[in-house]
Design an enzyme around this catalytic site. Structure first.
Site, PDB file in Angstrom:
ATOM      1  N   ASP A  32       0.851  -1.178   0.000  1.00  0.00           N
ATOM      2  CA  ASP A  32       0.000   0.000   0.000  1.00  0.00           C
ATOM      3  C   ASP A  32       0.896   1.240   0.000  1.00  0.00           C
ATOM      4  OD1 ASP A  32      -1.979   1.875   0.378  1.00  0.00           O
ATOM      5  OD2 ASP A  32      -2.212   1.451   2.520  1.00  0.00           O
TER       6      ASP A  32
ATOM      7  N   ASP B 285       0.517   5.080   0.106  1.00  0.00           N
ATOM      8  CA  ASP B 285      -0.429   6.164   0.324  1.00  0.00           C
ATOM      9  C   ASP B 285       0.293   7.478   0.025  1.00  0.00           C
ATOM     10  OD1 ASP B 285      -2.210   8.048   1.391  1.00  0.00           O
ATOM     11  OD2 ASP B 285      -2.983   6.555   2.812  1.00  0.00           O
TER      12      ASP B 285
ATOM     13  N   ASP C 128       3.233   0.895   3.408  1.00  0.00           N
ATOM     14  CA  ASP C 128       2.711   0.717   4.752  1.00  0.00           C
ATOM     15  C   ASP C 128       2.874  -0.749   5.146  1.00  0.00           C
ATOM     16  OD1 ASP C 128       1.283   0.513   7.053  1.00  0.00           O
ATOM     17  OD2 ASP C 128      -0.443   1.671   6.343  1.00  0.00           O
TER      18      ASP C 128
END
Ligand code: ZN
Lengths: 460, 326
Positions: free
Chosen positions: B99, B101, B276
């Site tokens: 992930d 972000d 992450d």
């Protein structure tokens, strides 16, 4: 000096799947001779450097004996603090190679025909092979070791060794992903592959030299070891499949298989459930009185934060090790739950109930809220991510060792309410052993002082 | 044009319009539809987090009806495949997920408060370099990219990694993000040699070199790095163009070996935040469902078919946004 010890080491001594080993098998005649007294073997054994020959029991007289000694060596070495290396010196003697290879194939056939690939016998056989190979490698001269590693790399391994095959080595941190040289999913071990695919990228440096520096012997050894264990496992499955189609297995193999089981059961009698006289701490029913304050807090049920971690990461390893393998930190061997509790009786009747009760006592009760966490408890005992504990899944995850006090303070600070025993220990499990010994002493001295003094003199 | 209308929450009426008029069940990628019965679904109906969980759908049609009639604030599905998804029980395997972000990228040039075109673009660059390493070094296949609304998800379906545990996944994150300082001493025949990461043009040292170069080239005078003071930051920025032609040796000697070590050590720890890690190691995570609406920012969670040309402001903006009155 013994003349025998300077002869070249045959790669079959390390790799039973090499061409040399297959040759030995082809040339070996009648299977019935494995039972016959073998003068050559006995001579080799008794002349092995530092071999203890005082005990007739420790000398294999035929190949059948040798096969069993291979297993006994591993089981004893793993379970006994006072393992006597000199009783098995011949297993490190390269001159036994011819007999050793036959013994290997006999064992594989026996355990696969009788027990199949998912049995305890097969697993221990595979582990024993890995350990034996590791120990033998350790005895070789550096130059011999290099030679052997090179030969095995060239023959045994396909040029493509996928890193994904070694998830368990990564998971247990025996190797680190960042320490491997990876290209297209392959672990680079082979020198030619390195030169062709990566070497040309180097500027101002000698690729051969860089290969030696970057692809260390240790990685090669670990990977080769694991590959041979894998091959052994595959071979067991293969033999098992074939045997399913045959009508009658050879009775010699069945007999050998039964004797393997006997060997595996031996440590249960001496280590598993009975008290010994050597001061080591045995597996025995839990004594909750000896639990440290942090464990007592969790057993009463977690009322606030940290509930899941307290039950799964903290309590589960503690209870299972305290019950089955309290000595784990003092002995440098990894066990599986089934090594101590082969029928999983203690797991089902003592360990899980205690953990589940503690989980139910939490607010909110753990399983009402998150029933899937039962799977994680099983996983932390080494039984993979499954809702039921089953032997066939053992080993899919590792049996987590108990958290140290330091970790508890960091992750679950609310549990740490030290008392005076805590001051001298670094792990809740050591606390348990410590208190257990004290309590036993108190018990013994208060009830039967005469018995106690006798015991003391025996221990000296 | 659209941008001042973007990133505003969608009203319940807009959500309903989206799911009735624009959304099509066929927009859900095959990697979800072919495993719908094995996954757990979760929904956020009120915008207060995904608290409607343990949902299962026996068919895509039932999922279609649910989304059409409930028009949830947000929709998620598990990365895990279960025998009994309604109890999260009988775990089979999990996608390997990374992930990225946009707002959590460790070194951002834009300096915006939330998410903007610049940092979203940066997120896509990072995704693309992760894919290179996943394919080139780790040899993994079956990789999908999804625009999440605030960044990107990499979702891997390579069978060889789907059964791996959290520990191994954690190591993959470290490898990909360059979060560990490569060793610089190597021994052979009892002699130890020093080799800096940039002298080894493959494997992990190369990954580390790439990520570190990326970080250094994106530093701004405002960047805060542990162990790196203003003077060092200034010197790094003054000399960094050397790295554009891979003049690492000269760069290192301009900075000085001691200070260089400090620099790469703090970049390594910064790299940890490129992806992450919590998401990657969580075998039971739920992730935003591709094709569903990210109501907080009024954007569609969209599978990225072509990473070179993807522009979220063209492909992930729902129609109702264009019809908003300014
Ligand atoms: Zn921005």
């Amino acid at each position: 000096m013994n003349k025998y010890s300077i002869c070249m080491v045959n790669v079959a001594f390390i790799n039973p799947f090499s061409d040399e080993a297959r040759q030995i098998v082809r040339e070996y005649g009648n299977l019935n001779t494995i039972y016959q007294e073998n003068g050559d073997l006995i001579q080799l054994v008794t002349r092995s450097p530092s071999q203890d020959i005082s005990d007739e029991e420790s000398i294999p007289h035929n190949i059948m004996d040798l096969a069993l000694k291979r297993m006994e060596w591993y089981v004893k070495k793993r379970n006994n603090l006072e393992f006597d290396y000199r009783k098995y010196s011949y297993l490190y003697n390269r001159n036994i190679t011819n007999f050793d290879v036959i013994a290997f194939y006999l064992l594989v056939q026996a355990v696969s025909v009788k027990f199949g690939p998912n049995s305890r016998e097969s697993r221990v056989m595979v582990e024993a092979q890995g350990k034996l190979m590791e120990s033998r490698m350790g005895e070789l001269l550096l130059s011999e070791k290099r030679d052997i590693l090179g030969t095995i790399l060239n023959t045994l391994l396909p040029r493509e060794v996928k890193w994904t095959m070694f998830a368990d080595l990564l998971s247990s941190r025996k190797i680190k992903l960042t320490d491997l040289v990876l290209d297209q999913g392959n672990i680079i071990l082979d020198k030619d592959y390195f030169m062709e695919n990566l070497g040309f990228k180097l500027e101002h440096r000698d690729p051969g030299k860089m290969y030696d520096l970057l692809i260390g012997d240790k990685i090669k050894e670990l990977i080769i070891n694991r590959m041979i264990m894998q091959k052994t496992e595959d071979y067991i499955s293969e033999v098992y499949q074939k045997s399913q189609r045959q009508v009658e297995p050879n009775p010699i193999l069945l007999e050998l298989a039964d004797k393997v089981t006997e060997i595996l059961n031996q440590p249960m009698a001496t280590y598993g459930y009975r008290g010994g006289a050597t001061g080591k701490v045995e597996a025995s029913p839990l004594n909750q009185e000896a639990f440290p304050p942090c464990v007592k807090i969790v057993l009463e049920g977690m009322k606030s934060g940290g509930r899941n971690d307290a039950i799964i990461l903290f309590l589960t390893p503690f209870i299972s090790y305290a019950r089955l393998y309290p000595d784990v930190f003092r002995r440098n061997t990894t066990l599986r739950v089934s090594d101590v509790d082969p029928e999983l009786a203690a797991v089902e009747k003592e360990i899980l109930p205690l953990i589940h009760e503690a989980a139910e006592r939490c607010t909110p009760p753990l399983f009402e809220d998150q029933p899937q966490e039962k799977v994680n408890i099983n996983a932390k005992m080494g039984f993979g991510m499954h809702s039921e504990i089953e032997l066939k899944h053992e080993g899919e995850t590792t049996w987590y060792t108990p958290m140290s006090c330091e970790k508890v303070k960091l992750h679950l600070p609310s549990l740490c309410k030290p008392d005076k025993t805590c001051k001298s220990i670094g792990n809740p499990l050591s606390y348990y052993i410590h208190r257990l010994t004290d309590l036993r002493y108190e018990e013994a001295t208060s009830e039967e002082p005469g018995e106690e003094s006798k015991q003391e003199s025996r221990e000296e | 044009m659209v941008s001042d209308q973007l990133l505003k929450p969608a009203t319940p009426e807009e959500r309903r319009r989206y799911y009735r008029e624009e959304w099509d069940v066929k927009d859900i990628p095959e990697f979800i539809s072919n495993s719908v019965q094995k996954r757990e679904f979760g929904f956020d109906h009120m915008g207060r987090g995904p608290n409607d969980r343990y949902k299962v759908f026996r068919s895509m049609d039932l999922l279609r009806k649910f989304l059409r009639y409930r028009a949830p604030f947000a929709a998620y599905s598990s990365v895990a495949f279960y025998e009994k998804p309604q109890r999260r029980d009988g775990w089979i395997k999990s996608e390997l997920v990374f992930d990225v972000d946009a707002k959590d990228i460790p070194i951002r040039e834009c300096g915006c408060q939330g998410v903007c075109e610049v940092c979203l673009n940066q997120a896509l660059e990072i995704i693309s370099s992760l894919i290179d390493t996943l394919k080139g070094d780790l040899g993994l296949k079956d990789i999908h990219v999804v625009y999440s609304g605030r960044g990107y998800h990499l979702r891997l379906f390579d069978e060889s990694v789907m059964t791996m545990d959290s520990d191994v996944r954690g190591q993959i994150v470290q490898y990909l993000s360059g979060a560990e300082l490569p060793r610089n001493e190597y021994a052979a025949e009892g002699v130890t040699y020093k080799l800096e990461h940039f002298t080894i043009p493959f494997g992990y040292p190369q990954v580390f070199t790439d990520r570190t170069r990326y970080a250094i080239l994106h530093l701004t005078p405002e960047t805060q790095l542990d162990e790196v003071n203003q003077k060092l930051l200034k010197d790094v920025m003054k000399n960094r163009e050397l790295l554009e032609d891979n003049q690492w040796g000269i760069f290192r000697s301009k900075i000085g070996p001691q200070r260089y070590l400090k620099l790469i050590r703090s970049i390594a720890s910064l790299n940890m935040a490129l992806v992450d890690a919590k998401v990657s190691i969580d075998l039971k995570r739920i992730l935003r469902l591709p094709s569903s609406l990210h109501s907080m920012v009024s954007m569609k969670c969209t599978e990225v078919k072509n990473i070179e040309t993807f522009d979220p402001f063209k492909e992930a903006v729902p129609k109702f946004v264009y019809e908003r009155k300014s």
